[in-house]
Design an enzyme around this catalytic site. Structure first.
Site, PDB file in Angstrom:
ATOM      1  N   LYS A  17       1.202  -1.343  -0.265  1.00 35.30           N
ATOM      2  CA  LYS A  17       0.283   0.105  -0.034  1.00 35.30           C
ATOM      3  C   LYS A  17       1.195   1.399  -0.336  1.00 35.30           C
ATOM      4  CE  LYS A  17      -2.309  -1.088   3.733  1.00 35.30           C
ATOM      5  NZ  LYS A  17      -1.562  -2.142   4.500  1.00 35.30           N
ATOM      6  N   ARG A  92     -10.118   1.086   8.579  1.00 32.37           N
ATOM      7  CA  ARG A  92      -9.418  -0.320   9.335  1.00 32.37           C
ATOM      8  C   ARG A  92     -10.698  -1.506   9.761  1.00 32.37           C
ATOM      9  NH1 ARG A  92      -3.500   0.864   9.514  1.00 32.37           N
ATOM     10  NH2 ARG A  92      -2.172  -0.693   9.533  1.00 32.37           N
ATOM     11  N   ARG A 126      11.462  -5.900   4.649  1.00 33.67           N
ATOM     12  CA  ARG A 126      10.750  -4.845   4.782  1.00 33.67           C
ATOM     13  C   ARG A 126      11.967  -3.629   5.068  1.00 33.67           C
ATOM     14  NH1 ARG A 126       4.447  -2.400   4.796  1.00 33.67           N
ATOM     15  NH2 ARG A 126       5.169  -2.820   7.519  1.00 33.67           N
ATOM     16  N   ARG A 155      11.345  -1.159  10.839  1.00 30.50           N
ATOM     17  CA  ARG A 155       9.857  -0.667  11.943  1.00 30.50           C
ATOM     18  C   ARG A 155       9.980  -1.818  13.075  1.00 30.50           C
ATOM     19  NH1 ARG A 155       4.794   0.449   8.845  1.00 30.50           N
ATOM     20  NH2 ARG A 155       3.674  -0.356  10.084  1.00 30.50           N
ATOM     21  N   ARG A 166      -0.568  -8.430  14.193  1.00 27.71           N
ATOM     22  CA  ARG A 166      -1.252  -7.180  13.228  1.00 27.71           C
ATOM     23  C   ARG A 166      -2.434  -8.147  11.726  1.00 27.71           C
ATOM     24  NH1 ARG A 166       3.989  -4.919  11.037  1.00 27.71           N
ATOM     25  NH2 ARG A 166       2.775  -3.317   9.452  1.00 27.71           N
TER      26      ARG A 166
HETATM   27  P1  AMP Z   1       0.716   0.988   8.577  1.00 27.92           P
HETATM   28  O1  AMP Z   1       1.536   1.382   9.421  1.00 27.92           O
HETATM   29  O2  AMP Z   1      -0.644   1.586   8.451  1.00 27.92           O
HETATM   30  O3  AMP Z   1       0.710  -0.585   8.983  1.00 27.92           O
HETATM   31  O4  AMP Z   1       0.546   1.491  10.621  1.00 27.92           O
HETATM   32  C1  AMP Z   1       0.968   0.970  11.401  1.00 27.92           C
HETATM   33  C2  AMP Z   1      -0.398   0.262  13.221  1.00 27.92           C
HETATM   34  O5  AMP Z   1      -0.247   2.404  13.744  1.00 27.92           O
HETATM   35  C3  AMP Z   1      -1.110  -0.573  13.206  1.00 27.92           C
HETATM   36  O6  AMP Z   1      -0.327  -1.592  13.336  1.00 27.92           O
HETATM   37  C4  AMP Z   1      -1.490   0.063  14.110  1.00 27.92           C
HETATM   38  O7  AMP Z   1      -1.895   0.253  15.498  1.00 27.92           O
HETATM   39  C5  AMP Z   1      -1.907   1.799  13.935  1.00 27.92           C
HETATM   40  N1  AMP Z   1      -2.879   2.462  12.943  1.00 27.92           N
HETATM   41  C6  AMP Z   1      -2.384   2.968  11.509  1.00 27.92           C
HETATM   42  N2  AMP Z   1      -3.410   3.378  11.223  1.00 27.92           N
HETATM   43  C7  AMP Z   1      -4.196   3.248  11.419  1.00 27.92           C
HETATM   44  C8  AMP Z   1      -6.030   3.004  11.875  1.00 27.92           C
HETATM   45  N3  AMP Z   1      -6.755   3.208  10.613  1.00 27.92           N
HETATM   46  N4  AMP Z   1      -7.063   2.277  12.864  1.00 27.92           N
HETATM   47  C9  AMP Z   1      -6.545   2.619  13.770  1.00 27.92           C
HETATM   48  N5  AMP Z   1      -5.000   1.803  13.768  1.00 27.92           N
HETATM   49  C10 AMP Z   1      -4.040   2.666  13.076  1.00 27.92           C
END
Ligand code: AMP
Length: 208
Positions: A17, A92, A126, A155, A166
């Site tokens: 993404k 999400r 990654r 990360r 996740r």
């Molecule tokens: P990402 O970088 O999109 O993989 O997000 C990393 C982490 O941030 C996720 O595993 C969640 O803990 C939190 N997070 C990001 N976007 C959301 C969202 N829309 N709703 C809730 N938690 C989020």
């Protein structure tokens, strides 16, 4: 191309993404809004939001809906989102999607489809840059970013234990959004198993 392009990117963690979002936003001149990036920036800056978010992110859990919904609503109200935007990592949950539908129309929900075994490998390999670029050790063997020269990092939540949590969260809470956007006629699937360039071409074809 439709004049206003409000895009949502769906897909499991590691589906690509972020990588595709960066390219689409470059091509179409729309802002890339990643809730994960916003939350990580808050963690780095030590804001109250960051302190709260970290307790969830470290466990691979979702930050509460009201927190992220407020954040996105405010961001989409900014001037640069007037002619479109790309949401990466939001919504999400169904609750987030319902809230979003109250303050914005969605042109397309692009769902990047990958196999679960592929996702684990992609996340494990990654490497990120603070400028937003991401790389995979299978095709990139430097520890510095090609774009800005900063040192790459992994990360914390890309490490094995958190990744499992996740993925479970994705299946339970986020995958239902595929049906949600399908029922609204906005869903477009792309095959995320293809190479980066091909996936981008497929998305560009949808967007026109
Ligand atoms: P990402 O970088 O999109 O993989 O997000 C990393 C982490 O941030 C996720 O595993 C969640 O803990 C939190 N997070 C990001 N976007 C959301 C969202 N829309 N709703 C809730 N938690 C989020």
């Amino acid at each position: 191309m439709k004049t206003v392009m409000n895009l949502v990117f769906l897909g499991a963690p590691g589906a690509g993404k972020g990588t595709q979002a960066t390219r689409v936003c470059d091509r179409y001149g729309i802002p890339h809004i990643s809730t994960g990036d916003i939350l990580r920036a808050n963690i780095k800056a030590g804001t109250p939001l960051g302190v709260e978010a970290k307790t969830y992110i470290d466990k691979g859990l979702l930050v509460p809906d009201d927190v992220v919904i407020g954040l996105v609503e405010q961001r989409l109200g900014e001037e640069d989102c007037k002619n479109g935007y790309l949401l990466d990592g939001f919504p999400r949950t169904l609750e987030q999607a319902e809230a979003l539908s109250k303050f914005s129309d969605i042109t397309y929900a692009i769902n990047i489809q990958v196999d679960s075994d592929m996702v684990i490998d992609r996340i494990a390999g990654r490497r990120m840059c603070k400028c937003g670029e991401s790389y995979h050790i299978s095709w990139y063997n430097s520890d510095k970013c090609q774009k800005c020269g900063s040192v790459l990092y992994q990360r914390d939540d890309d490490k094995e234990d958190t990744v499992k949590a996740r993925l479970e969260v994705y299946e339970k809470q986020t995958a239902p959004l595929i049906d949600y956007y399908n029922s609204k006629g906005a869903l477009r699937n792309v095959d995320g198993k293809k190479g980066m360039e091909e996936v981008f071409e497929d998305i560009a074809e949808i967007l026109g």
